[in-house]
Design a protein around this motif. Structure first.
Motif, mmCIF file in Angstrom:
data_model
loop_
_atom_site.group_PDB
_atom_site.id
_atom_site.type_symbol
_atom_site.label_atom_id
_atom_site.label_comp_id
_atom_site.label_asym_id
_atom_site.label_seq_id
_atom_site.Cartn_x
_atom_site.Cartn_y
_atom_site.Cartn_z
ATOM 1 N N GLU A 1 0.803 -1.225 0.000
ATOM 2 C CA GLU A 1 0.000 0.000 0.000
ATOM 3 C C GLU A 1 0.834 1.274 0.000
ATOM 4 O O GLU A 1 0.505 2.245 -0.662
ATOM 5 N N SER A 2 1.934 1.283 0.732
ATOM 6 C CA SER A 2 2.707 2.517 0.896
ATOM 7 C C SER A 2 3.858 2.656 -0.101
ATOM 8 O O SER A 2 4.620 3.615 -0.030
ATOM 9 N N LEU B 1 1.418 4.439 -4.823
ATOM 10 C CA LEU B 1 0.860 5.768 -4.554
ATOM 11 C C LEU B 1 0.764 6.603 -5.829
ATOM 12 O O LEU B 1 -0.215 7.345 -6.021
#
Length: 97
Positions: free
Chosen positions: A71-72, A77
């Motif tokens: 996710e990060s 992103l």
């Protein structure tokens, strides 16, 4: 503009054809080429105001990036940001998108 789009589309689909969305190299973090190619292709689609195509591509590939890269991850992103750009720039977008 269309030739650049064609080249990016060919790179993305060529990589996908050779390796699949979740190939072993991607899963162990050695190669993020698929996601780079997808993001570049989506960026070009947004630049050409082909928002629906960009959103469709990103809706398909971003969940894979979130699973594989996490996710990060910076690329995950960037892909989410590109999706937001496609939504914001699309005059036909609705709140349901």
């Amino acid at each position: 503009k269309e030739s650049a789009l064609s080249l990016r589309r060919d790179v993305y689909f060529g990589f996908l054809k050779l390796n699949g969305e979740e190939n072993e190299m991607t899963l162990i973090g050695i190669d993020d080429s698929l996601f780079i190619a997808a993001n570049n292709y989506a960026s070009r689609l947004v630049g050409l105001k082909r928002f629906e195509e960009a959103k469709t591509l990103l809706r398909r590939i971003t969940p894979v990036a979130r699973r594989v890269l996490r996710e990060s991850d910076e690329l995950t992103l960037k892909m989410r940001s590109m999706y937001a750009q496609a939504l914001c720039r699309d005059p036909a977008a609705t709140l349901d998108n």
